[in-house]
Scaffold this active site. Sequence first.
Site, PDB file in Angstrom:
ATOM      1  N   HIS A 122     -24.417  -3.788 -56.623  1.00 47.52           N
ATOM      2  CA  HIS A 122     -25.656  -3.048 -56.377  1.00 47.52           C
ATOM      3  C   HIS A 122     -25.710  -2.713 -54.883  1.00 47.52           C
ATOM      4  O   HIS A 122     -25.152  -3.453 -54.073  1.00 47.52           O
ATOM      5  CB  HIS A 122     -26.823  -3.961 -56.770  1.00 47.52           C
ATOM      6  CG  HIS A 122     -28.175  -3.333 -56.753  1.00 47.52           C
ATOM      7  ND1 HIS A 122     -28.901  -3.175 -55.606  1.00 47.52           N
ATOM      8  CD2 HIS A 122     -28.929  -2.822 -57.756  1.00 47.52           C
ATOM      9  CE1 HIS A 122     -30.066  -2.606 -55.896  1.00 47.52           C
ATOM     10  NE2 HIS A 122     -30.105  -2.378 -57.193  1.00 47.52           N
ATOM     11  N   ASP A 198     -24.953 -12.814 -56.111  1.00 46.82           N
ATOM     12  CA  ASP A 198     -26.138 -12.012 -56.406  1.00 46.82           C
ATOM     13  C   ASP A 198     -26.496 -12.275 -57.871  1.00 46.82           C
ATOM     14  O   ASP A 198     -25.842 -11.770 -58.784  1.00 46.82           O
ATOM     15  CB  ASP A 198     -25.819 -10.532 -56.161  1.00 46.82           C
ATOM     16  CG  ASP A 198     -26.918  -9.614 -56.655  1.00 46.82           C
ATOM     17  OD1 ASP A 198     -27.873 -10.090 -57.296  1.00 46.82           O
ATOM     18  OD2 ASP A 198     -26.804  -8.393 -56.412  1.00 46.82           O
ATOM     19  N   GLN A 201     -29.333 -10.294 -61.982  1.00 48.87           N
ATOM     20  CA  GLN A 201     -29.276 -10.015 -63.419  1.00 48.87           C
ATOM     21  C   GLN A 201     -28.872 -11.247 -64.227  1.00 48.87           C
ATOM     22  O   GLN A 201     -28.793 -11.173 -65.465  1.00 48.87           O
ATOM     23  CB  GLN A 201     -28.282  -8.878 -63.711  1.00 48.87           C
ATOM     24  CG  GLN A 201     -28.658  -7.554 -63.082  1.00 48.87           C
ATOM     25  CD  GLN A 201     -29.923  -6.943 -63.676  1.00 48.87           C
ATOM     26  OE1 GLN A 201     -30.396  -7.353 -64.737  1.00 48.87           O
ATOM     27  NE2 GLN A 201     -30.487  -5.968 -62.997  1.00 48.87           N
ATOM     28  N   LYS A 224     -37.695  -9.808 -62.196  1.00 45.30           N
ATOM     29  CA  LYS A 224     -36.807  -9.547 -63.333  1.00 45.30           C
ATOM     30  C   LYS A 224     -36.813 -10.707 -64.325  1.00 45.30           C
ATOM     31  O   LYS A 224     -36.128 -10.673 -65.331  1.00 45.30           O
ATOM     32  CB  LYS A 224     -35.381  -9.297 -62.838  1.00 45.30           C
ATOM     33  CG  LYS A 224     -35.226  -8.010 -62.024  1.00 45.30           C
ATOM     34  CD  LYS A 224     -33.770  -7.763 -61.705  1.00 45.30           C
ATOM     35  CE  LYS A 224     -33.566  -6.824 -60.544  1.00 45.30           C
ATOM     36  NZ  LYS A 224     -33.789  -5.430 -60.862  1.00 45.30           N
ATOM     37  N   CYS A 362     -28.508   2.357 -58.491  1.00 50.99           N
ATOM     38  CA  CYS A 362     -28.194   1.774 -57.177  1.00 50.99           C
ATOM     39  C   CYS A 362     -26.781   1.204 -57.141  1.00 50.99           C
ATOM     40  O   CYS A 362     -26.538   0.136 -56.551  1.00 50.99           O
ATOM     41  CB  CYS A 362     -29.196   0.696 -56.781  1.00 50.99           C
ATOM     42  SG  CYS A 362     -30.856   1.306 -56.674  1.00 50.99           S
TER      43      CYS A 362
HETATM   44  N1  7TS Z   1     -28.642  -6.969 -57.445  1.00 48.11           N
HETATM   45  C1  7TS Z   1     -28.553  -6.568 -58.712  1.00 48.11           C
HETATM   46  C2  7TS Z   1     -27.350  -6.938 -59.520  1.00 48.11           C
HETATM   47  C3  7TS Z   1     -29.597  -5.811 -59.264  1.00 48.11           C
HETATM   48  O1  7TS Z   1     -29.510  -5.427 -60.537  1.00 48.11           O
HETATM   49  C4  7TS Z   1     -30.719  -5.496 -58.476  1.00 48.11           C
HETATM   50  C5  7TS Z   1     -31.839  -4.633 -59.000  1.00 48.11           C
HETATM   51  C6  7TS Z   1     -30.767  -5.963 -57.168  1.00 48.11           C
HETATM   52  C7  7TS Z   1     -29.707  -6.696 -56.683  1.00 48.11           C
HETATM   53  C8  7TS Z   1     -31.930  -5.716 -56.267  1.00 48.11           C
HETATM   54  O2  7TS Z   1     -33.038  -6.381 -56.727  1.00 48.11           O
HETATM   55  P1  7TS Z   1     -34.447  -6.214 -55.969  1.00 48.11           P
HETATM   56  O3  7TS Z   1     -35.383  -7.024 -56.767  1.00 48.11           O
HETATM   57  O4  7TS Z   1     -34.239  -6.694 -54.590  1.00 48.11           O
HETATM   58  O5  7TS Z   1     -34.751  -4.743 -56.014  1.00 48.11           O
HETATM   59  N2  7TS Z   1     -31.449  -3.767 -60.015  1.00 48.11           N
HETATM   60  C9  7TS Z   1     -32.182  -2.749 -60.512  1.00 48.11           C
HETATM   61  C10 7TS Z   1     -31.760  -1.978 -61.582  1.00 48.11           C
HETATM   62  O6  7TS Z   1     -30.695  -2.132 -62.166  1.00 48.11           O
HETATM   63  N3  7TS Z   1     -32.679  -1.055 -61.862  1.00 48.11           N
HETATM   64  O7  7TS Z   1     -33.699  -1.207 -61.005  1.00 48.11           O
HETATM   65  C11 7TS Z   1     -33.400  -2.261 -60.162  1.00 48.11           C
END
Ligand code: 7TS
Length: 407
Positions: A122, A198, A201, A224, A362
């Site tokens: 990401h 990371d 997910q 999430k 992303c």
């Molecule tokens: N890493 C992964 C693997 C992700 O899927 C996401 C967010 C992030 C980092 C960043 O997370 P945040 O909470 O800091 O924004 N992924 C997604 C997505 O797949 N669609 O919207 C956000």
Amino acid sequence: MIDLSRYRKDFPILNQTVKGRPLIYLDNAATAQKPLQVIGTVDQYYREYNSNVHRGLHTLSERATRAYEKAREKVARFIHAPRSEEVIFTRNTTESINLVAYTWARKFLKAGDAILLTEMEHHSNLVPWHLLREEKSIELRFIPVTPRGELDLQHLKQLLDGVRLVSVTHMSNVLGTINPVEVITEEAHAAGAKVLIDGAQAVPHMPVNVQDIDCDFYAFSGHKMCGPTGVGVLWARAEILRDMPPFLGGGEMIHEVHLNHSDYADIPNKFEAGTPNIAQAIGLGAAVDYLSRVGMENILQHEQEIGALAIEKLKSIKGLRIFGESEKRGAAISFEIEGVHPHDIATILDEQGIAIRAGHHCAQPLMRKFNVQSTARASFYFYNVPEEIDILVDALKTAKRLFGYVT
Ligand code: 7TS
């Protein structure tokens, strides 16, 4: 299939119609819905004991501090962290990764050192390292992704030569692939590198044990995993956190301040400058309680079953291609349909009350690897039921018809 449908009643948002149809929410990789237990916990905080933490000597402040610190303990237990002070509350995964880049990496990496990432990261696990490289001449390397959407670990040993940090996603938000993070960590440690995972997910969808993985840093987001937005977590080993300089300076993170210098509080406060996200952290504690009651093993099993069923049914649509064929995968499923733009797919599905995401997710380098600009993505959670797959498949067939692709 394991039946977790009884939990749907806890999610008021799921009980509505969109464009006249019952909502089918399949955008869980972007953010998950919140159960009444989490909504109620946040509501109760604001109604009954809203006040600042760690500073007031009055009853409300003591209650807020206890709840905030209790949430830290719950999160620590949830990921099997050895000590709760190793859990740092941040805003989200993005901030957690940036914290490591701005503090640990700036202190310990020097010109010529390498960081090993993967082609499926990401942007939040790419851009912080680009920013670091603008300041220090470090090298970025990438573990390649195979056409099946798995990490190609054949040359891992060579790739690790000179690497000080490996930073890799536990589960891909595009391909659904669950990466062998234990294997990668073991190899990385043998090569003298630290490991950041990371887990954005992974933590919402499977049991995670940071001690079994044996990594050094683990990052994830509350929103999430049924928690509120605005709270995330960085877990790291205590000795590493103690060696790291603070990220942000201000109140709460100090031991003593003079006009010209200050020294810092111990962990975790050292990394939580200013008034923290109190309501959100307490809400995340409630989310952890909730997910533990459902059972992370049950959630994993349900998602593997519903994911496999969805893939099987989606494949019955001619002209539909799924990205990511790993056998070890979660239920985030990216696809394209020949002749229909992913954004058009998402718009047509929305007309039928179905929420999916279309775009680059992303992960633009991964899109380039698969030679596409964007994909459509349906991502499931434990509250999704098999009947929703049939409605999704019918709606996709309608999309194909509307765009004139006739088989
Ligand atoms: N890493 C992964 C693997 C992700 O899927 C996401 C967010 C992030 C980092 C960043 O997370 P945040 O909470 O800091 O924004 N992924 C997604 C997505 O797949 N669609 O919207 C956000």
